[in-house]
Design an enzyme around this catalytic site. Structure first.
Site, PDB file in Angstrom:
ATOM      1  N   ASN A 151      33.340  41.255  33.406  1.00 19.99           N
ATOM      2  CA  ASN A 151      34.668  40.984  33.977  1.00 19.99           C
ATOM      3  C   ASN A 151      35.715  41.537  33.031  1.00 19.99           C
ATOM      4  OD1 ASN A 151      34.179  39.123  36.428  1.00 19.99           O
ATOM      5  ND2 ASN A 151      32.843  38.317  34.809  1.00 19.99           N
ATOM      6  N   GLU A 152      36.155  42.738  33.338  1.00 23.06           N
ATOM      7  CA  GLU A 152      37.097  43.434  32.471  1.00 23.06           C
ATOM      8  C   GLU A 152      38.511  42.883  32.675  1.00 23.06           C
ATOM      9  OE1 GLU A 152      36.047  45.133  30.185  1.00 23.06           O
ATOM     10  OE2 GLU A 152      34.561  46.644  30.710  1.00 23.06           O
ATOM     11  N   PRO A 153      39.449  43.216  31.765  1.00 24.22           N
ATOM     12  CA  PRO A 153      40.829  42.754  31.928  1.00 24.22           C
ATOM     13  C   PRO A 153      41.339  43.009  33.347  1.00 24.22           C
ATOM     14  CG  PRO A 153      40.580  43.853  29.831  1.00 24.22           C
ATOM     15  CD  PRO A 153      39.273  44.003  30.541  1.00 24.22           C
ATOM     16  N   SER A 155      40.470  40.909  35.812  1.00 23.97           N
ATOM     17  CA  SER A 155      39.601  40.141  36.723  1.00 23.97           C
ATOM     18  C   SER A 155      40.268  38.808  37.061  1.00 23.97           C
ATOM     19  CB  SER A 155      38.254  39.847  36.066  1.00 23.97           C
ATOM     20  OG  SER A 155      37.606  41.039  35.721  1.00 23.97           O
ATOM     21  N   THR A 170      34.708  49.452  26.591  1.00 25.33           N
ATOM     22  CA  THR A 170      33.371  48.915  26.844  1.00 25.33           C
ATOM     23  C   THR A 170      32.350  50.044  26.878  1.00 25.33           C
ATOM     24  OG1 THR A 170      34.310  47.121  28.129  1.00 25.33           O
ATOM     25  CG2 THR A 170      31.990  47.650  28.557  1.00 25.33           C
TER      26      THR A 170
END
Ligand code: GLP
Length: 616
Positions: A151-153, A155, A170
Site C-alpha cells: 500500500n504505497e502513499p 492508499s 520501492t
C-alpha cells in the site's frame, strides 16, 4: 510524541524472539481451545528473524502449524509462483518448507491472474480471509515509502485487496533482488489498509537506520495517506518493535531532553547545539538564550548556560571534527584532533564489504591517506557478483566474444554460446571478474596500487544469495588472518546499524568480533576503528567524530572513481532534474555534510566525508 509507543530493543534478534514468543503462545492457545489460528504474513528482510525463531520452535516440538492458516499480504503482479523472486517462492524458501504447515493452508495472492479477472479474484481473497475467521495476528514490515504490504502513499483507509502500481523508491529497494530496477515488476497485488486494520492484532517491525526516518513519521505524525503506515495508528491492538537504529529518529531518542532530565556531557551538548542550529536555521555562534528555551532546551541552558558559553563549547567540538589529516597530522599537538599524530605513517586497513563501499563513502579520504604516505591496504570482502544485472554482464560477454573472433584463436571456448545458455556458476564468475576490474580502476584513480588491494571472496557471499547470507567460521578465519597479518593501526569499516541481513551488517559484525578477540594484544589495543557511511546511511551531525573536507577537484576525482563501479549504477535515469544532476552517483551525502557544516557557521567546503569512531 509517539501515537503508538514503540518497543525498542538492542537488536533485531532480541525483538524477533519476543514477537515469535507471542505468536507461539497464541498458536498454542488456539490449539488448546481446539480452534484454528490465522496468521497474516509479510515478506522482505524484516520478518526473517521471526520466521527463523518459529522454525526452531517447530523443530523443538514446541509448536505446530498443522492448525494454522496463513495469508500473505502481497505478491508481485506479472510473475508466477515459480519465479525465484515471487513472494510465493520467498515464503517457501524462508518458512513454509521448514515448518509443518499443510500446503493447502497457505494463501499468497496469485500474480498471474488475468487483468479481467482481477476484481473477482481480489474479492475472493478477502472472502477467503473472512471465511477462515479473519486474521488473528498480522505481521508487518514497513517500506521506506511508508508502505505496508504494497500500500504505497496515497492508499486509502478503506482500501482492500487490489492491484497497485509500485513506487519508484520501492522498486529501487527491490532492485537487488531482481538484479536491476528495470527488472522489478511495475505492479503488485496487495491486501489493503482496511484488510490490515481488520486483523485482530498487528505486530509491525522495523530494523536498521535506513528505516528510522519513515518509522518516526509513521508513529509520530498525524495519520496521513502520504504515509500509509501512519493509518494504522487507529488500530487498538497494534504493537511496534524496533531495534535501536530504527528508533534513532524518534523524538524521545533524537531529542532525549524532551523526555525528561538528562546528563549534559560534551557529546550530548554537541548533538543538542548542532540540532538546534539546524532546526532554528541560525549559525551556532548566533544562538540566543531564547532559542534554547523556545526549542525545548531550557534544561541545557539551566545547567550549562548562558547561551554564548554553550555555543562556544558546541562550536569547538564540531570544529575539532574537521581534519585534512585523516591518519593524524605528524608533529603537531593532537589533543583536539580526531586522530593521533603518532605513529606516522600508519598501517591502515580499509574493509569493503562490497567492492564499491570504500570508494563511495571514503574515496577522497583514501586518496588523501595515500598522498600523505601511509601504508594503506584495502580488503574487498566479497566479490560483489550477486548485485550485477545480467544485462550488464551480457554486454561485456558479447564484447569478449567479439575480441575472440578478431584474434582467430583455436580454442574458442565461449564462442557462439548465448549468454542465456551459460550456467549460473560461469555467469557468477564473469560478474565477479567484472567487479574486480571496476574496483581496480576505481581505486587506481584514488592512487591505490593493485598490490595493496586484497580480494577475499568470503564464502558466505559466494554461496549465498540476497537476504539469505549465513556467515560461518570459514569466513571469520579468512578475515581474521587478513587483519592479524597486517596488524593495522587504523581500521575502517562500514555496516553498523544497518538491517541485519545486509552484506554490510554481516561484515561489520564479523570484523568487530575479530577486533574484540584481539583487544588484549598490543596491536589490537593500538588500533583505532573508524566507521564510514554506507549507501543508505547518513551520519547525524552530532555523532560525527571526523570530517574530511575535499576541494572541488578532489570531489570530481572521487566522482570519477565512483563512476567506475558501473554495474552498480541505476541504469534508468531519474525523472526529476535535481536527481539527474547527481545521477549516476548515488551518494550525495558528501555535499549534504558540507552544507550542514556551512550552515552551522563553520567553513564552507565543496564536500565532506564523515567518520564515527567505534570504541569496542
Ligand atoms: C516489501 C514488502 C513489504 C515489506 C517492505 C519492507 O516491498 N512488500 O511487505 O514490509 O517492502 O521490506 P524489507 O523488510 O526488506 O525492508
Amino acid at each position: 510524541m509517539e501515537k503508538i509507543t514503540a518497543n525498542i530493543y538492542d537488536g533485531a534478534q532480541a525483538a524477533s524472539v519476543v514477537v515469535a514468543d507471542k505468536i507461539a503462545e497464541q498458536i498454542n492457545n488456539a490449539e488448546a481451545e481446539d480452534r484454528s489460528f490465522v496468521l497474516g504474513l509479510a515478506t522482505g528482510s524484516t520478518p526473517l528473524g521471526v520466521y527463523r525463531e518459529l522454525i526452531n520452535r517447530v523443530r523443538k516440538g514446541e509448536i505446530s502449524f498443522k492448525n494454522t492458516y496463513t495469508f500473505n499480504l502481497d505478491e508481485y503482479y506479472g510473475i508466477g509462483p515459480e519465479h525465484p523472486e515471487s513472494y510465493r517462492s520467498f515464503m517457501e524458501r524462508h518458512f513454509f518448507s521448514q515448518i509443518d504447515i499443510p500446503p493447502e493452508n497457505t494463501f499468497v495472492p496469485d500474480g498471474l491472474i488475468p487483468r479481467s479477472d482481477l476484481p473477482s479474484y481480489c474479492k475472493s481473497y478477502e472472502k477467503e480471509i473472512s471465511e477462515h475467521g479473519g486474521i488473528d495476528v498480522q505481521l508487518l514490515g514497513i517500506g521506506r515509502t511508508g508502505h505496508v504490504g504494497f500500500n504505497e502513499p496515497g492508499s486509502s483507509v478503506d482500501s482492500i485487496t487490489r492491484l497497485v502500481q509500485l513506487d519508484d523508491l520501492t522498486r529501487e529497494d527491490a532492485s537487488r533482488d531482481f538484479l536491476g530496477k528495470e527488472n522489478v515488476p511495475l505492479y503488485a497485488l496487495t491486501m489493503g489498509i482496511q484488510s490490515i486494520l481488520n486483523a485482530k492484532q498487528i505486530f509491525m517491525l522495523a530494523w536498521g537506520k535506513s528505516k528510522a526516518p519513515i518509522v518516526s513519521k509513521a508513529l509520530e505524525e498525524r495519520p496521513t495517506l502520504q504515509i500509509p503506515a501512519s493509518l494504522l495508528q487507529e488500530h487498538e491492538e497494534i504493537e511496534v518493535y524496533l531495534d535501536r537504529p530504527a528508533s534513532s529518529e524518534l523524538t524521545r531518542v533524537k531529542q532525549p531532553w524532551t523526555a525528561g532530565e538528562i546528563a549534559w556531557d560534551d557529546k550530548m551538548m554537541k548533538h543538542a547545539v548542532s540540532w538546534l542550529s539546524l532546526k532554528s536555521q541560525k549559525s551556532v555562534l548566533k544562538l540566543l538564550d531564547k532559542d534554547y528555551s523556545e526549542f525545548g532546551l531550557s534544561g541545557l541552558l539551566a545547567s550549562k548556560g548562558p547561551a554564548h558559553k554553550i555555543n562556544i563549547i558546541g562550536f569547538n567540538s564540531v570544529q575539532h571534527t574537521i581534519s585534512g589529516w585523516p591518519g593524524g597530522k605528524p608533529q603537531t599537538d593532537d589533543e583536539t584532533r580526531p586522530e593521533r599524530s603518532t605513529p606516522f605513517p600508519k598501517k591502515i586497513l580499509f574493509l569493503a564489504p562490497e567492492p564499491q563501499d570504500t570508494c563511495l563513502s571514503a574515496g577522497a579520504t583514501i586518496q588523501r591517506l595515500v598522498q600523505q604516505g601511509h601504508e594503506l591496504k584495502i580488503a574487498v570482502m566479497t566479490s560483489g557478483k550477486n548485485s550485477v544485472p545480467h544485462e550488464e554482464t551480457e554486454k561485456y560477454f558479447s564484447f569478449c566474444q567479439k575480441i575472440h573472433d578478431l584474434s582467430d584463436l583455436q580454442e574458442k571456448l565461449l564462442q557462439g554460446l548465448d549468454y542465456d545458455k551459460l550456467d549460473d556458476e560461469i555467469k557468477g564468475k564473469i560478474k565477479a571478474s567484472l567487479r574486480r576490474a571496476e574496483t581496480l580502476s576505481a581505486l587506481k584513480i584514488l592512487g591505490v596500487e593493485p598490490e595493496n588491494i586484497l580480494f577475499l571472496d568470503l564464502p558466505f557471499y559466494e554461496n549465498g544469495r540476497e537476504r539469505n547470507y549465513l556467515p560461518t567460521e570459514d569466513d571469520k578465519r579468512v578475515l581474521s588472518s587478513t587483519i592479524t597479518e597486517f596488524q593495522p593501526q587504523q581500521l575502517f569499516i562500514t555496516g553498523k546499524d544497518l538491517e541485519p541481513s545486509t552484506v554490510q551488517s554481516i561484515c561489520y559484525e564479523m570484523a568487530t568480533d575479530i577486533m574484540n578477540d584481539f583487544s588484549t594484544e598490543d596491536w589490537g589495543k593500538d588500533c583505532w576503528v573508524w566507521l564510514y557511511e554506507s549507501e543508505k546511511q547518513i551520519f547525524n551531525l552530532g555523532e560525527i567524530d571526523m570530517a574530511v573536507p575535499m576541494s572541488p577537484l578532489e570531489y570530481a576525482n572521487k566522482s570519477k572513481a565512483v563512476f567506475q563501479h558501473h554495474s552498480q549504477q541505476d541504469q534508468t535515469p531519474p525523472i526529476t532534474s535535481e536527481e539527474r544532476l547527481t545521477w549516476p552517483l548515488k551518494s550525495r551525502s558528501d555535499i549534504l555534510h558540507a552544507k550542514r557544516y556551512d550552515s552551522l557557521g563553520l567553513a564552507e567546503y565543496e564536500a565532506i566525508e564523515t567518520f564515527v569512531r567505534i570504541r569496542l
